[in-house]
Design an enzyme around this catalytic site. Sequence first.
Site, PDB file in Angstrom:
ATOM      1  N   THR A  60       0.853  -1.197   0.000  1.00 19.68           N
ATOM      2  CA  THR A  60       0.000   0.000   0.000  1.00 19.68           C
ATOM      3  C   THR A  60       0.881   1.235   0.000  1.00 19.68           C
ATOM      4  O   THR A  60       1.901   1.275   0.698  1.00 19.68           O
ATOM      5  CB  THR A  60      -0.971   0.081   1.202  1.00 19.68           C
ATOM      6  OG1 THR A  60      -1.481   1.417   1.291  1.00 19.68           O
ATOM      7  CG2 THR A  60      -0.318  -0.240   2.536  1.00 19.68           C
ATOM      8  N   ASP A 100      -0.030   3.783   1.302  1.00 15.71           N
ATOM      9  CA  ASP A 100      -0.364   4.479   2.553  1.00 15.71           C
ATOM     10  C   ASP A 100       0.548   4.089   3.722  1.00 15.71           C
ATOM     11  O   ASP A 100       0.556   4.765   4.742  1.00 15.71           O
ATOM     12  CB  ASP A 100      -1.817   4.188   2.942  1.00 15.71           C
ATOM     13  CG  ASP A 100      -2.797   4.718   1.916  1.00 15.71           C
ATOM     14  OD1 ASP A 100      -2.491   5.743   1.284  1.00 15.71           O
ATOM     15  OD2 ASP A 100      -3.866   4.114   1.730  1.00 15.71           O
ATOM     16  N   ARG A 120      -6.398   8.089   3.734  1.00 12.40           N
ATOM     17  CA  ARG A 120      -7.734   8.232   4.330  1.00 12.40           C
ATOM     18  C   ARG A 120      -7.682   8.192   5.842  1.00 12.40           C
ATOM     19  O   ARG A 120      -8.291   8.998   6.521  1.00 12.40           O
ATOM     20  CB  ARG A 120      -8.640   7.092   3.857  1.00 12.40           C
ATOM     21  CG  ARG A 120      -9.295   7.361   2.557  1.00 12.40           C
ATOM     22  CD  ARG A 120     -10.065   6.166   2.099  1.00 12.40           C
ATOM     23  NE  ARG A 120      -9.171   5.102   1.659  1.00 12.40           N
ATOM     24  CZ  ARG A 120      -9.577   3.964   1.137  1.00 12.40           C
ATOM     25  NH1 ARG A 120     -10.844   3.709   1.008  1.00 12.40           N
ATOM     26  NH2 ARG A 120      -8.702   3.044   0.740  1.00 12.40           N
TER      27      ARG A 120
HETATM   28  O1  F6P Z   1      -4.185   2.754  -2.146  1.00 13.09           O
HETATM   29  C1  F6P Z   1      -4.780   3.370  -1.012  1.00 13.09           C
HETATM   30  C2  F6P Z   1      -5.415   4.605  -1.450  1.00 13.09           C
HETATM   31  O2  F6P Z   1      -4.422   5.216  -2.173  1.00 13.09           O
HETATM   32  C3  F6P Z   1      -5.951   5.614  -0.440  1.00 13.09           C
HETATM   33  O3  F6P Z   1      -5.025   6.471   0.122  1.00 13.09           O
HETATM   34  C4  F6P Z   1      -6.987   6.339  -1.275  1.00 13.09           C
HETATM   35  O4  F6P Z   1      -7.959   6.949  -0.487  1.00 13.09           O
HETATM   36  C5  F6P Z   1      -7.566   5.218  -2.067  1.00 13.09           C
HETATM   37  O5  F6P Z   1      -6.517   4.322  -2.288  1.00 13.09           O
HETATM   38  C6  F6P Z   1      -8.213   5.616  -3.369  1.00 13.09           C
HETATM   39  O6  F6P Z   1      -8.464   4.478  -4.113  1.00 13.09           O
HETATM   40  P1  F6P Z   1      -9.404   4.331  -5.380  1.00 13.09           P
HETATM   41  O7  F6P Z   1      -9.770   5.713  -5.853  1.00 13.09           O
HETATM   42  O8  F6P Z   1      -8.558   3.607  -6.371  1.00 13.09           O
HETATM   43  O9  F6P Z   1     -10.578   3.534  -4.948  1.00 13.09           O
END
Ligand code: F6P
Length: 341
Positions: free
Chosen positions: A125, A127, A171
């Site tokens: 990830t 994150d 998030r």
């Molecule tokens: O990969 C994690 C993440 O980058 C979060 O930080 C972000 O909120 C989310 O994915 C967004 O993902 P998607 O728009 O692809 O559903």
Amino acid sequence: MRVGVLTGGGDCPGLNAVIRAVTMKGAGEYGWEVVGFRDGWRGLLTGSLRRLGPGDVEPILTRGGTILGSSRTNPYAEEGGAEQVAKVLAAEGIDALVAIGGEDTLGVAERLWRDGVNVVGVPKTIDNDLGATDYTFGFDTAVHIATEAIDRLRTTAESHHRALVVEVMGRHAGWLALHSGLAGGASVILVPERPFAVEQVVGWVRAGFERDRAPIVVVAEGAQPDDGDEVLQTGEKDAFGHVRLGGVGHWLADELARRTGNESRAVVLGHTQRGGTPTAYDRVLATRFGLHAVAAVADGDFGTMTALRGTDIVRVPLAEATAELKTVPPERYAEAEVLFG
Ligand code: F6P
């Protein structure tokens, strides 16, 4: 032996490096047949897969995204999903699975393992919020991308005497905001773990303007003001039912302009942070995770996940990976806070 590999959840630079390492070591050292399931757990429901050999994976080390595709499909959220996965695994003669993903994907992996499937997990990830590992691959690349963006935004902000609010992903955890903010010399860093007081942010931004600097505010998409201001579209769902975040950057830029009287702009970096080629650090980490995952499969050490502890790759129970989200501790945030303003 026939081993399946899949990538689930949001894509992340380094996924292909793991697929490459798993295939090369699995096929090369152990003579396994390696197959890639398409689009995460969805491929396990539909039986969509492709055979992988060294020739397919040799060129993919530097490529972003995932050659297998990804999805957020959760077989346990679908009626009869787990039974369907078992059926596909039996029909395809799969002896073991390497599941590469974040909290959700690894949560499914753990449940499947408890239901009798031979699974080894690999954490990914951007994150960096998985508890059981010091770092996840993808994070370093995302920090580099965000830092470069901050550097570029600074010169345009300075030319126009503006405040620039840079919204980065995150998030629930502010690792990306914290590291890119520190690396980019941000005037303020705002993270989901610590609700912020808008007037305090205004004070830091004013101090920057007073020194004739263009203040850069790095804000994680999940950061929230502490006074209950309704700023975000948090909770809204898109056409696929995914909760949308984002909006804090633009909201804050407007507040800063209104309260300081200076021009402000917001830039949402969004999926740029997940795209493109992985850094050397992420290529190495992802490759090591892949090699160690194959070793765990060869040892029959299922229900485990590869993890980075210091400089070593270790195996931890899959349950540990999903037990608790790794958020920014207050003392790490306090360390950065002395640089604000
Ligand atoms: O990969 C994690 C993440 O980058 C979060 O930080 C972000 O909120 C989310 O994915 C967004 O993902 P998607 O728009 O692809 O559903």
